[in-house]
Scaffold this motif. Structure first.
Motif, PDB file in Angstrom:
ATOM      1  N   LEU A 187      37.288  26.137  29.705  1.00  0.00           N
ATOM      2  CA  LEU A 187      37.663  26.113  31.110  1.00  0.00           C
ATOM      3  C   LEU A 187      36.837  27.138  31.877  1.00  0.00           C
ATOM      4  CD1 LEU A 187      41.567  26.098  30.799  1.00  0.00           C
ATOM      5  CD2 LEU A 187      40.121  24.153  31.376  1.00  0.00           C
ATOM      6  N   PRO A 188      36.678  26.948  33.205  1.00  0.00           N
ATOM      7  CA  PRO A 188      36.044  27.988  34.013  1.00  0.00           C
ATOM      8  C   PRO A 188      37.010  29.174  34.164  1.00  0.00           C
ATOM      9  CG  PRO A 188      36.018  25.845  35.124  1.00  0.00           C
ATOM     10  CD  PRO A 188      36.990  25.751  33.993  1.00  0.00           C
ATOM     11  N   ILE A 189      36.666  30.322  33.586  1.00  0.00           N
ATOM     12  CA  ILE A 189      37.540  31.487  33.619  1.00  0.00           C
ATOM     13  C   ILE A 189      36.717  32.721  33.991  1.00  0.00           C
ATOM     14  CG2 ILE A 189      39.122  32.970  32.314  1.00  0.00           C
ATOM     15  CD1 ILE A 189      39.734  30.626  30.510  1.00  0.00           C
ATOM     16  N   PHE A 190      37.185  33.450  35.009  1.00  0.00           N
ATOM     17  CA  PHE A 190      36.607  34.730  35.379  1.00  0.00           C
ATOM     18  C   PHE A 190      37.514  35.843  34.852  1.00  0.00           C
ATOM     19  CE2 PHE A 190      35.283  31.772  38.720  1.00  0.00           C
ATOM     20  CZ  PHE A 190      33.907  31.982  38.744  1.00  0.00           C
ATOM     21  N   ILE A 191      36.915  36.948  34.399  1.00  0.00           N
ATOM     22  CA  ILE A 191      37.667  38.106  33.943  1.00  0.00           C
ATOM     23  C   ILE A 191      37.415  39.230  34.931  1.00  0.00           C
ATOM     24  CG2 ILE A 191      38.055  39.709  32.037  1.00  0.00           C
ATOM     25  CD1 ILE A 191      36.146  37.206  30.691  1.00  0.00           C
ATOM     26  N   CYS A 192      38.481  39.735  35.539  1.00  0.00           N
ATOM     27  CA  CYS A 192      38.362  40.757  36.571  1.00  0.00           C
ATOM     28  C   CYS A 192      39.303  41.914  36.271  1.00  0.00           C
ATOM     29  CB  CYS A 192      38.718  40.182  37.948  1.00  0.00           C
ATOM     30  SG  CYS A 192      37.692  38.783  38.453  1.00  0.00           S
ATOM     31  N   ASP A 193      39.038  43.060  36.925  1.00  0.00           N
ATOM     32  CA  ASP A 193      40.040  44.114  36.889  1.00  0.00           C
ATOM     33  C   ASP A 193      40.981  43.915  38.068  1.00  0.00           C
ATOM     34  OD1 ASP A 193      38.777  45.115  39.157  1.00  0.00           O
ATOM     35  OD2 ASP A 193      37.758  46.723  38.084  1.00  0.00           O
ATOM     36  N   GLU A 194      41.950  44.800  38.210  1.00  0.00           N
ATOM     37  CA  GLU A 194      42.978  44.596  39.233  1.00  0.00           C
ATOM     38  C   GLU A 194      42.434  44.700  40.651  1.00  0.00           C
ATOM     39  OE1 GLU A 194      45.567  47.599  37.832  1.00  0.00           O
ATOM     40  OE2 GLU A 194      46.773  46.232  36.635  1.00  0.00           O
ATOM     41  N   ALA A 195      41.257  45.298  40.807  1.00  0.00           N
ATOM     42  CA  ALA A 195      40.642  45.405  42.128  1.00  0.00           C
ATOM     43  C   ALA A 195      39.763  44.200  42.447  1.00  0.00           C
ATOM     44  CB  ALA A 195      39.818  46.686  42.215  1.00  0.00           C
ATOM     45  N   GLY A 196      39.642  43.277  41.486  1.00  0.00           N
ATOM     46  CA  GLY A 196      38.821  42.098  41.706  1.00  0.00           C
ATOM     47  C   GLY A 196      37.391  42.238  41.262  1.00  0.00           C
ATOM     48  N   ASN A 197      37.030  43.354  40.629  1.00  0.00           N
ATOM     49  CA  ASN A 197      35.669  43.522  40.117  1.00  0.00           C
ATOM     50  C   ASN A 197      35.435  42.574  38.949  1.00  0.00           C
ATOM     51  OD1 ASN A 197      34.685  45.820  41.767  1.00  0.00           O
ATOM     52  ND2 ASN A 197      36.430  46.851  40.816  1.00  0.00           N
ATOM     53  N   LEU A 198      34.353  41.821  39.008  1.00  0.00           N
ATOM     54  CA  LEU A 198      34.062  40.828  37.976  1.00  0.00           C
ATOM     55  C   LEU A 198      33.542  41.524  36.724  1.00  0.00           C
ATOM     56  CD1 LEU A 198      33.863  37.810  37.239  1.00  0.00           C
ATOM     57  CD2 LEU A 198      31.519  37.850  38.123  1.00  0.00           C
ATOM     58  N   LYS A 199      34.200  41.246  35.591  1.00  0.00           N
ATOM     59  CA  LYS A 199      33.819  41.856  34.317  1.00  0.00           C
ATOM     60  C   LYS A 199      33.165  40.854  33.374  1.00  0.00           C
ATOM     61  CE  LYS A 199      35.448  45.874  35.401  1.00  0.00           C
ATOM     62  NZ  LYS A 199      34.530  47.001  35.634  1.00  0.00           N
ATOM     63  N   GLY A 200      33.352  39.588  33.612  1.00  0.00           N
ATOM     64  CA  GLY A 200      32.759  38.583  32.748  1.00  0.00           C
ATOM     65  C   GLY A 200      33.219  37.206  33.165  1.00  0.00           C
ATOM     66  N   ILE A 280      42.529  40.844  34.488  1.00  0.00           N
ATOM     67  CA  ILE A 280      43.150  39.659  35.077  1.00  0.00           C
ATOM     68  C   ILE A 280      42.230  38.459  34.853  1.00  0.00           C
ATOM     69  CG2 ILE A 280      43.814  38.577  37.261  1.00  0.00           C
ATOM     70  CD1 ILE A 280      44.715  41.353  38.195  1.00  0.00           C
ATOM     71  N   LEU A 281      42.823  37.339  34.483  1.00  0.00           N
ATOM     72  CA  LEU A 281      42.071  36.095  34.312  1.00  0.00           C
ATOM     73  C   LEU A 281      42.252  35.218  35.538  1.00  0.00           C
ATOM     74  CD1 LEU A 281      42.857  35.093  30.616  1.00  0.00           C
ATOM     75  CD2 LEU A 281      41.073  36.615  31.486  1.00  0.00           C
ATOM     76  N   VAL A 282      41.153  34.678  36.029  1.00  0.00           N
ATOM     77  CA  VAL A 282      41.160  33.691  37.112  1.00  0.00           C
ATOM     78  C   VAL A 282      40.710  32.382  36.483  1.00  0.00           C
ATOM     79  CG1 VAL A 282      40.225  33.042  39.357  1.00  0.00           C
ATOM     80  CG2 VAL A 282      40.647  35.460  38.822  1.00  0.00           C
ATOM     81  N   ILE A 283      41.638  31.451  36.310  1.00  0.00           N
ATOM     82  CA  ILE A 283      41.403  30.216  35.568  1.00  0.00           C
ATOM     83  C   ILE A 283      41.335  29.055  36.563  1.00  0.00           C
ATOM     84  CG2 ILE A 283      42.250  28.718  33.722  1.00  0.00           C
ATOM     85  CD1 ILE A 283      43.968  31.169  32.816  1.00  0.00           C
ATOM     86  N   VAL A 284      40.185  28.423  36.661  1.00  0.00           N
ATOM     87  CA  VAL A 284      39.983  27.343  37.626  1.00  0.00           C
ATOM     88  C   VAL A 284      40.297  26.021  36.960  1.00  0.00           C
ATOM     89  CG1 VAL A 284      38.374  26.271  39.239  1.00  0.00           C
ATOM     90  CG2 VAL A 284      38.177  28.718  38.707  1.00  0.00           C
ATOM     91  N   ARG A 285      41.229  25.312  37.526  1.00  0.00           N
ATOM     92  CA  ARG A 285      41.572  24.011  36.950  1.00  0.00           C
ATOM     93  C   ARG A 285      40.450  23.028  37.202  1.00  0.00           C
ATOM     94  NH1 ARG A 285      47.952  22.694  37.828  1.00  0.00           N
ATOM     95  NH2 ARG A 285      48.716  24.832  37.855  1.00  0.00           N
ATOM     96  N   SER A 286      40.196  22.181  36.203  1.00  0.00           N
ATOM     97  CA  SER A 286      39.164  21.166  36.343  1.00  0.00           C
ATOM     98  C   SER A 286      39.528  19.987  35.470  1.00  0.00           C
ATOM     99  CB  SER A 286      37.804  21.727  35.924  1.00  0.00           C
ATOM    100  OG  SER A 286      37.833  22.118  34.569  1.00  0.00           O
ATOM    101  N   GLY A 287      38.844  18.881  35.701  1.00  0.00           N
ATOM    102  CA  GLY A 287      39.069  17.712  34.857  1.00  0.00           C
ATOM    103  C   GLY A 287      40.519  17.296  34.824  1.00  0.00           C
TER     104      GLY A 287
END
Length: 364
Positions: A187-200, A280-287
């Protein structure tokens, strides 16, 4: 059935993030296969580190494990799979074929007591003398597995394996490898800290960045439309104050962009570890995951009624107006009126434009 297997796979994936969901995922596997119990179990020399079975009490499972200890001379299921590689399916015929160890009578008595003698199983992972197994346990009422059940179980097992590998990575390998571990989920997943900084991010998430659906400014994950960007920032703040649970956002984009459905959750804190606590994980729904929410998304994003949303999805799949009318038990004129309203709300003038706008996402 394929959609149900994918939905179950996503339950396993979410269980890897929120361990409390494992029993629910195992129960769903059992229900899908017509079995009473699903099981995820770990074996190590002389011990059973974990043994999760839906709808059997913890104390009962603990007593079972205490008596059989994963010993292949007692536990015929361990005996049957001992030398297997991953994804080899073993079932009742194999249990009978491997013969009875010295403690088999004890094992049979325990299985009879819990009504779990029948079923099938497979190894998911193995290494260092340890392995993780997935199983179906069936009651007398369920009966023995048949070829169809075993084939369905075999289709489910790779999804469970991905979730197990993901959880192991989250628990043991540290935050630097989380993005790689999440690739197993697909799945499309962003890994961020609590401030929204992108970690991966996963590969599919990176594709969304390249397409301009997300952006990174000053190291922070954001969205092109100010309204969506503000909603995402507020969600990060809420996950900081309320770390439990999953929050779902509808990000509408701009113009004729299709909206995105995004789940945001905080990785659970683990005892004596700090590295995962603030991520924090930001998981984008797809398909398929997007499609399950499609009627609600179309309603929320474009103001479509429930009936209009159904007609829109049918058009996106290439269904004709007459076929839609027949399926909905209404007149073709009513469908034409609904389509006129749909075109107005979505800002298109032709069915081809609508199909192009919705794209492959809604035709799955």
């Amino acid at each position: 059935m394929e959609d149900k297997i994918w939905a179950l796979g996503e339950r396993f994936a979410m269980a890897a993030i929120d361990g409390d969901e494992w029993l629910g995922a195992l129960r769903a596997m059992a229900e899908l296969t017509g079995s009473s119990y699903g099981q995820l179990i770990g074996f190590a020399p002389g011990e059973v580190p974990f043994n999760w079975i839906n709808d059997i009490g913890h104390d009962e499972i603990a007593r079972f494990v205490e008596q059989e200890r994963g010993d292949p001379n007692i536990n015929v299921r361990v005996r049957a799979s001992l030398n297997d590689e991953a994804f080899v399916i073993r079932s009742e015929a194999d249990y009978r074929a491997v013969g009875r160890g010295s403690g088999f009578d004890l094992y049979r008595e325990m299985c009879d007591a819990y009504d779990i003698m029948d079923g099938c199983q497979t190894k998911l992972l193995e290494g260092g003398g340890r392995f993780v197994g997935l199983a179906l346990n069936r009651s007398r009422k369920d009966g023995e597995t048949d070829a169809e059940t075993r084939a369905l179980f075999a289709a489910i097992a790779p999804h469970a394996r991905r979730a197990v590998k993901m959880q192991i990575a989250l628990e043991n390998r540290g935050s630097a490898l989380i993005a790689g571990a999440l690739e197993y989920v697909g799945l499309p997943i962003f890994i961020c800290d609590e401030a929204g900084n992108l970690k991966g991010e996963t590969g599919e998430a990176a594709a969304l960045l390249s397409a301009g659906r997300f952006r990174v400014m000053d190291g922070k994950l954001g969205l092109p439309h100010p309204r969506d960007d503000a909603a995402l920032l507020k969600a990060f703040a809420r996950r900081h104050r309320q770390p439990l649970g999953i929050e779902t956002l509808l990000l509408r984009g701009a113009g004729k962009q299709m909206p995105m459905v995004v789940d945001i959750c905080r990785l659970p804190s683990q005892p004596y570890r700090l590295s995962l606590a603030s991520q924090i994980l930001v998981i984008v729904r797809s398909g398929r995951r997007w499609h399950e929410a499609a009627p609600a998304v179309l309603g929320a994003a474009f103001g479509l009624s429930a009936a209009e949303a159904e007609v829109t999805l049918a058009l996106a799949r290439g269904v004709t107006r007459d076929q839609i009318a027949a399926a909905r038990e209404t007149s073709t004129q009513t469908v034409k009126t609904q389509i006129k309203s749909i075109f107005s709300k979505l800002g298109v003038s032709r069915e081809m434009d609508l199909m192009a706008m919705l794209g492959d996402l809604l035709r799955r």
